[in-house]
Design a protein around this motif. Structure first.
Motif, PDB file in Angstrom:
ATOM      1  N   HIS A   1       0.802  -1.230   0.000  1.00  0.00           N
ATOM      2  CA  HIS A   1       0.000   0.000   0.000  1.00  0.00           C
ATOM      3  C   HIS A   1       0.834   1.279   0.000  1.00  0.00           C
ATOM      4  O   HIS A   1       0.309   2.377   0.246  1.00  0.00           O
ATOM      5  CB  HIS A   1      -1.026  -0.029   1.140  1.00  0.00           C
ATOM      6  CG  HIS A   1      -2.091  -1.047   0.861  1.00  0.00           C
ATOM      7  ND1 HIS A   1      -2.107  -2.282   1.454  1.00  0.00           N
ATOM      8  CD2 HIS A   1      -3.103  -1.046  -0.033  1.00  0.00           C
ATOM      9  CE1 HIS A   1      -3.102  -2.990   0.953  1.00  0.00           C
ATOM     10  NE2 HIS A   1      -3.725  -2.259   0.051  1.00  0.00           N
TER      11      HIS A   1
ATOM     12  N   CYS B   1      -4.821   1.498   6.865  1.00  0.00           N
ATOM     13  CA  CYS B   1      -4.181   2.583   6.125  1.00  0.00           C
ATOM     14  C   CYS B   1      -5.100   3.192   5.074  1.00  0.00           C
ATOM     15  O   CYS B   1      -4.800   4.233   4.502  1.00  0.00           O
ATOM     16  CB  CYS B   1      -2.883   2.089   5.494  1.00  0.00           C
ATOM     17  SG  CYS B   1      -3.078   0.645   4.449  1.00  0.00           S
TER      18      CYS B   1
ATOM     19  N   CYS C   1      -2.022  -1.619  12.404  1.00  0.00           N
ATOM     20  CA  CYS C   1      -2.821  -2.345  11.406  1.00  0.00           C
ATOM     21  C   CYS C   1      -3.923  -3.180  12.051  1.00  0.00           C
ATOM     22  O   CYS C   1      -5.030  -3.282  11.530  1.00  0.00           O
ATOM     23  CB  CYS C   1      -1.920  -3.265  10.603  1.00  0.00           C
ATOM     24  SG  CYS C   1      -0.620  -2.409   9.728  1.00  0.00           S
TER      25      CYS C   1
ATOM     26  N   CYS D   1      -6.848  -5.534  10.431  1.00  0.00           N
ATOM     27  CA  CYS D   1      -6.673  -5.564   8.978  1.00  0.00           C
ATOM     28  C   CYS D   1      -5.747  -6.699   8.568  1.00  0.00           C
ATOM     29  O   CYS D   1      -5.915  -7.297   7.511  1.00  0.00           O
ATOM     30  CB  CYS D   1      -6.130  -4.226   8.481  1.00  0.00           C
ATOM     31  SG  CYS D   1      -5.860  -4.217   6.718  1.00  0.00           S
TER      32      CYS D   1
ATOM     33  N   ASN E   1      -8.936  -2.579   3.120  1.00  0.00           N
ATOM     34  CA  ASN E   1      -8.758  -2.666   1.667  1.00  0.00           C
ATOM     35  C   ASN E   1      -8.756  -4.096   1.116  1.00  0.00           C
ATOM     36  O   ASN E   1      -8.741  -4.284  -0.083  1.00  0.00           O
ATOM     37  CB  ASN E   1      -7.473  -1.943   1.250  1.00  0.00           C
ATOM     38  CG  ASN E   1      -6.300  -2.322   2.134  1.00  0.00           C
ATOM     39  OD1 ASN E   1      -6.174  -3.468   2.532  1.00  0.00           O
ATOM     40  ND2 ASN E   1      -5.452  -1.356   2.449  1.00  0.00           N
TER      41      ASN E   1
HETATM   42 FE1  SF4 Z   1      -2.549  -1.254   5.549  1.00  0.00          FE
HETATM   43 FE2  SF4 Z   1      -3.764  -3.315   6.572  1.00  0.00          FE
HETATM   44 FE3  SF4 Z   1      -1.502  -3.666   5.194  1.00  0.00          FE
HETATM   45 FE4  SF4 Z   1      -1.486  -2.499   7.585  1.00  0.00          FE
HETATM   46  S1  SF4 Z   1      -2.046  -4.611   7.158  1.00  0.00           S
HETATM   47  S2  SF4 Z   1      -0.408  -1.768   5.774  1.00  0.00           S
HETATM   48  S3  SF4 Z   1      -3.404  -1.381   7.596  1.00  0.00           S
HETATM   49  S4  SF4 Z   1      -3.446  -2.926   4.420  1.00  0.00           S
END
Ligand code: SF4
Ligand code: MIC
Length: 644
Positions: A121, A297, A357, A360, A378
């Motif tokens: 990301h 994020c 995070c 997620c 996401n």
């Molecule tokens: Fe983003 Fe989730 Fe990956 Fe963390 S785990 S960087 S919050 S997508």
């Protein structure tokens, strides 16, 4: 002919190659970031390459993924990264400071610069007009050492935004609409460049939500212009000196163009188990839900959190729903506390998690059996939440908050007028959790601490003259790196311990795979389309390498994973005819004559299925640099041999 924003940034950073779509190009990288789940490997590789001090303008090591610390493992990793960062000239963002992409946007992103990060990301930075790209840890280590980053020169897709968002429709709905339009493979080989009058109506955090989830399109990156809103954001962050305007030339030519009318958008949701399985929320209205998670994020900015707080103020989360909220950064968390919005969230019954995070990446908050979870995240890949039979829907903070109160999927546009949240004139700035590196003189005295969880990286091996082995796994289309190397609270603590991790490889698809791979002494994997989409985790290459995987044959590959396979000496090979996928079954004995020679200089090879007698033509489409890396058995061997 004029240039697009993407081409302008590429042109300014081109080290070698020609700026022609499809050609391999090398870019100078201004900034890098890592997070802890991929960071230990990146720094072990930095050390293995004997790079004393980073040569980028800025490199930051974040701790945000593994913050549960259910044993010593994560704490060991944190300390390793902290000390290695201090010694080698990196800034270190301490646990508690927030999610790497959110913090980087707030405190470090600079329009027009290049950034690579060991996290898929990293394109979040496109919200501020930066070319951010996800990469394997090894590529990030090379960039930290001053080496270039190699990509295929991307196509540029123009996403023309017109109109303005209506009440309760938000940036998340824009990117879900793009996903509906293009699908999870639609961005492969491309950068999505946003343009048009509608851009002006979006703040930097809203733009960052859109560029963040461009990763789910398989895109190399996504980028917005740098304009007066970018200036406003940087000024509010006390960083106006970092501003430079950046826009496409009026006669720039694009490879494809789409228009999205923001005013026509409705709240959307990505249904299980893919981010492009998009439906209109009103079609899902009334469905009973069990859990809501707000953060990640994608949607953890101050404005997202303030919107949620305003919608929850004076209400109570439905008794059948568990609501978690993870603010994106210490800055967001602090400001929520300062203005009282945090109290509104707590009073409503939200379970406030640390700014990381968290759910997620499956670090806690797994839904109940067969639970329905609405998440502002996401990714909703199968089992990523930690509950294999859960149904995860990706939604905006507005849909999440409305549904958390109602206990059922709710279209917030039915709630009247939306709260109006403006960007603050000035954010609360306190960088006390960003630790500075030791000076060059002091660095020699810094001792790097390595706990027992940190195990050596497996070594790549040169390809065999002729490849003779078994097809040890056959999988379908859109296999994610979460399938290959699952994460979550039980597995993530071993991200620095490949032997232990190998026990979980591909277990989402086939519980027996690790044992079979060991018993057969490795072999070849067959995949479908878009093999390796999703996370940048190089563990999805490292662990198969450890298990003896010699090559992956697929219909097509996702960009970052393909680069990771090459980096660790596993040949990513494509089927010449997709239909031949049906001619190989798991357990078949396969043979490729002249395997090493084909890797050296041939675009093709012939696979003989010794079990069925069928012949299957293969395509080996590599740059000459990739061929040399594969022949050396991976990038570490290749750089050790003196190549750059
Ligand atoms: Fe983003 Fe989730 Fe990956 Fe963390 S785990 S960087 S919050 S997508
Ligand atoms: C993810 O969202 O899947 C992760 C966890 O952030 C990964 C990185 C990782 O696996 O450590 C990513 O997106 O690259």
């Amino acid at each position: 002919m004029g240039y697009s924003i993407v081409q302008k940034i590429i042109k300014n950073h081109l080290v070698s190659g020609e700026m022609k779509t499809g050609e391999e190009i090398a870019l100078k990288i201004d900034q890098t970031l890592t997070q802890d789940a991929t960071g230990t490997m990146a720094y072990l590789q930095l050390e293995a390459m004997e790079i004393d001090r980073v040569k980028t303008e800025l490199s930051v090591a974040y701790i945000d993924h593994n913050t549960l610390q259910s044993g010593f493992e994560n704490a060991d990793d944190h300390r390793y990264i902290q000390t290695v960062a201090k010694k080698h000239g990196l800034k270190f963002s301490r646990p508690g400071n927030g999610i790497c992409h959110q913090v980087h946007l707030e405190r470090f992103g600079v329009p027009g610069k290049t950034l690579i990060g060991s996290d898929s990301h990293t394109p979040t930075a496109g919200g501020i007009g930066m070319l951010g790209m996800g990469a394997g840890g090894l590529d990030v280590a090379v960039a930290m050492g001053g080496g270039a980053y190699y990509i295929t020169c991307p196509k540029v897709i123009k996403m023309n935004l017109v109109g303005a968002l209506s009440d309760y429709v938000s940036a998340k709905d824009v990117i879900l609409e793009v996903l509906r339009l293009l699908g999870v493979k639609g961005g492969v080989g491309a950068v999505i460049e946003y343009a048009g009058e509608g851009v002006k109506t979006l703040s930097v955090p809203q733009r960052a939500t859109i560029t963040n989830m461009g990763a789910e399109l398989g895109a190399t990156s996504s980028v917005f212009p740098s304009d007066e809103n970018t200036y406003k954001f940087l000024k509010a962050q006390g960083r106006e000196e970092d501003y430079t305007p950046l826009s496409a030339d009026s006669d720039a030519v694009y490879d494809a163009e789409y228009t999205i009318d923001l005013s026509a958008l409705k709240p959307l949701a990505a249904c299980p188990h893919s981010p492009d399985n998009v439906k209109i929320v009103s079609e899902l209205s009334g469905m009973k839900i069990d859990q809501v998670c707000i953060g990640s994020c994608t949607n953890s900015s101050l404005s997202d959190m303030l919107t949620v707080a305003a919608m929850l103020k004076g209400k109570t989360v439905h008794p059948d729903v568990s609501l978690s909220i993870s603010p994106g950064s210490k800055q967001v968390y602090t400001m929520l506390a300062e203005c009282g919005a945090l109290a509104d969230l707590i009073a409503a019954g939200a379970r406030i998690l640390e700014c990381a995070c968290g759910p997620c990446i499956g670090m806690g908050f797994s839904p109940k059996s067969a639970g329905v979870s609405l998440r502002t995240f996401n990714r909703n890949f199968l089992a990523r939440s930690g509950t294999a039979d859960a149904s995860v829907y990706l939604v905006s903070p507005e849909v999440a908050a409305a549904s958390a109160v109602a206990g059922v999927f709710t279209d917030p546009t039915t709630l009247g007028s939306a709260p109006k949240i403006a960007l603050p004139e000035r954010f609360t700035i306190n960088d006390n959790l960003i630790e500075l590196p030791a000076s060059v003189e002091e660095a020699a005295n810094v001792v790097v601490e390595r706990g027992p969880n940190i195990k050596p990286i497996p070594k790549g091996v040169a390809p065999a003259k002729n490849l003779e082995c078994e097809l040890i796994l056959k999988v379908g289309d859109n296999i994610t790196t979460d399938h290959i190397m699952p994460a979550g609270a039980k597995i993530l603590p071993y991200r620095s311990n490949v032997p232990k991790l190998s026990e979980f490889c591909f277990t989402v698809c086939d519980k027996e795979f690790p044992a079979r791979a060991v018993a057969k002494g490795g072999g070849v994997i067959l995949g479908g389309q878009n093999y390796g989409q999703g996370s940048s985790r190089e563990h999805a290459a490292l662990v198969p390498l450890y298990l003896g995987v010699k090559a992956v044959i697929a219909k097509s590959f996702a960009r970052i994973h393909m680069a990771n396979l090459v980096n660790f000496g596993i040949a990513p090979i494509t089927l010449k005819n997709e239909a031949d996928y049906d001619l190989i079954a798991e357990g078949d004995k396969i043979y490729i004559e002249g395997f090493a020679d084909a890797i050296k200089d041939s675009e093709s090879a012939m696979l003989i299925n010794k079990t069925s007698g069928k012949k299957i033509p293969l395509v080996l489409s590599f740059s000459s640099r990739q061929r040399e890396i594969l022949l050396a058995g991976g990038t570490l061997n290749y750089t050790k041999a003196g190549a750059k």
